[in-house]
Design a protein around this motif. Structure first.
Motif, PDB file in Angstrom:
ATOM      1  N   GLU A  49      -8.059  -5.279  -6.829  1.00  0.00           N
ATOM      2  CA  GLU A  49      -7.802  -4.322  -5.921  1.00  0.00           C
ATOM      3  C   GLU A  49      -8.983  -3.267  -6.081  1.00  0.00           C
ATOM      4  O   GLU A  49      -9.455  -2.917  -6.955  1.00  0.00           O
ATOM      5  CB  GLU A  49      -6.720  -3.489  -6.047  1.00  0.00           C
ATOM      6  N   GLN A  60       0.272  -0.534  -7.625  1.00  0.00           N
ATOM      7  CA  GLN A  60       0.107  -1.271  -6.201  1.00  0.00           C
ATOM      8  C   GLN A  60      -0.464  -2.681  -6.831  1.00  0.00           C
ATOM      9  O   GLN A  60      -0.191  -3.683  -6.389  1.00  0.00           O
ATOM     10  CB  GLN A  60      -1.023  -0.477  -5.353  1.00  0.00           C
ATOM     11  N   LYS A  96     -10.832  -0.088  -4.867  1.00  0.00           N
ATOM     12  CA  LYS A  96     -10.724   1.334  -4.554  1.00  0.00           C
ATOM     13  C   LYS A  96     -11.932   2.342  -4.558  1.00  0.00           C
ATOM     14  O   LYS A  96     -12.719   2.038  -5.195  1.00  0.00           O
ATOM     15  CB  LYS A  96      -9.599   2.197  -5.770  1.00  0.00           C
ATOM     16  N   SER A 101       0.798  -1.223  -0.060  1.00  0.00           N
ATOM     17  CA  SER A 101       0.232   0.076   0.054  1.00  0.00           C
ATOM     18  C   SER A 101       0.957   1.126  -0.026  1.00  0.00           C
ATOM     19  O   SER A 101       0.332   2.401  -0.544  1.00  0.00           O
ATOM     20  CB  SER A 101      -0.938   0.094   1.298  1.00  0.00           C
ATOM     21  N   GLN A 152       1.450   2.974  -3.412  1.00  0.00           N
ATOM     22  CA  GLN A 152       0.432   3.806  -3.870  1.00  0.00           C
ATOM     23  C   GLN A 152       0.588   5.129  -3.441  1.00  0.00           C
ATOM     24  O   GLN A 152       0.402   6.353  -3.898  1.00  0.00           O
ATOM     25  CB  GLN A 152      -1.068   3.202  -3.542  1.00  0.00           C
ATOM     26  N   HIS A 153       0.803   5.399  -2.008  1.00  0.00           N
ATOM     27  CA  HIS A 153       1.078   6.502  -1.373  1.00  0.00           C
ATOM     28  C   HIS A 153       2.456   7.216  -2.154  1.00  0.00           C
ATOM     29  O   HIS A 153       2.201   8.415  -2.246  1.00  0.00           O
ATOM     30  CB  HIS A 153       1.361   6.388   0.121  1.00  0.00           C
ATOM     31  N   HIS A 187     -13.652  -1.366   1.818  1.00  0.00           N
ATOM     32  CA  HIS A 187     -12.771  -2.676   1.849  1.00  0.00           C
ATOM     33  C   HIS A 187     -13.013  -3.791   2.901  1.00  0.00           C
ATOM     34  O   HIS A 187     -12.819  -4.767   3.008  1.00  0.00           O
ATOM     35  CB  HIS A 187     -11.341  -2.209   2.332  1.00  0.00           C
ATOM     36  N   ASP A 233      -2.660   3.646  -8.627  1.00  0.00           N
ATOM     37  CA  ASP A 233      -3.256   2.305  -8.171  1.00  0.00           C
ATOM     38  C   ASP A 233      -2.949   1.059  -8.867  1.00  0.00           C
ATOM     39  O   ASP A 233      -2.696  -0.121  -8.591  1.00  0.00           O
ATOM     40  CB  ASP A 233      -4.937   2.484  -8.762  1.00  0.00           C
ATOM     41  N   GLY A 293       2.147  -7.741   1.615  1.00  0.00           N
ATOM     42  CA  GLY A 293       0.770  -6.955   1.907  1.00  0.00           C
ATOM     43  C   GLY A 293      -0.331  -7.711   1.636  1.00  0.00           C
ATOM     44  O   GLY A 293      -0.181  -9.082   1.942  1.00  0.00           O
TER      45      GLY A 293
END
Length: 208
Positions: free
Chosen positions: A94, A109, A96, A8, A11-12, A42, A106, A73
């Motif tokens: 994933e 990730q 979002k 994760s 992505q940040h 989620h 995204d 992860g």
């Protein structure tokens, strides 16, 4: 041995290197409406579950890791597709909030999840999907070489920031910053200066 990097965090980092550093190096996190909506989305896939429908086995909250890349992860969902009597092929998904974005955070990730699955399962994974809460649709993602290279580059650049132990200076980008839960802590308008992150990172690595 490098410290484990969580999927994760990539992505940040792609969204904002300073956001990544504030979370990774300084342990800062603040919820806002957008992060809360993401948590709600989620909740549906946070519990480990396995369901089979026809030739598709669906596993939620699947732990992932790549020892060679030092990343780990949790995959929201991985579908395992089986054609006739052949081996299962993995297809990561994933979840979002919001809708598809102009940047590739995204996708990176998701690609990192695929790299983990490839190492864990010993198979090549060509594609996955992003499911967006606003559109309620899947967006297919092809793990081509360009995306794989971008993902590996992001991993390397995250590790470079960790190795310096220093948080990049803020760069104010109104559209991004206004949606960031860390804006009040980051203070990009008052502390920001026009420095290209790549230049800052290169300088820090050279000094280190």
């Amino acid at each position: 041995m490098n410290e484990t990097l969580y999927l994760s965090r990539l992505q940040h980092y792609l969204y904002c290197p300073r956001q990544f550093a504030l979370i990774e190096l300084e342990g800062v996190w603040v919820e806002n409406r957008f992060t809360a909506e993401g948590q709600v989305l989620h909740q549906k896939v946070n519990e480990r579950e396995q369901v089979r429908r026809g030739n598709i086995r669906t596993v939620s909250a699947l732990p992932l890791a790549s020892e060679s890349l030092g990343i780990e992860g949790i995959a929201d969902v991985v579908e395992f597709h089986r054609d006739d009597d052949g081996p299962e092929s993995a297809f990561p998904i994933e979840y979002k909030r919001g809708k598809p974005k102009s940047h590739r955070a995204d996708e990176v990730q998701l690609c990192a999840q695929a790299l983990c699955l490839e190492e864990m399962l010993g198979q090549s994974i060509s594609a996955g999907a992003l499911f967006y809460g606003e559109t309620r649709r899947r967006q297919d993602v092809t793990f081509d070489q360009a995306l794989r290279d971008l993902t590996l580059q992001a991993i390397d650049e995250c590790r470079a920031i960790i190795s310096t132990g220093q948080t990049p200076a803020p760069i104010y980008e109104p559209r991004k910053c206004r949606g960031c839960s860390l804006m009040d802590i980051c203070q990009p308008q008052s502390l920001g200066r026009h420095v290209h992150v790549a230049d800052w990172l290169a300088r820090q690595v050279k000094e280190d």
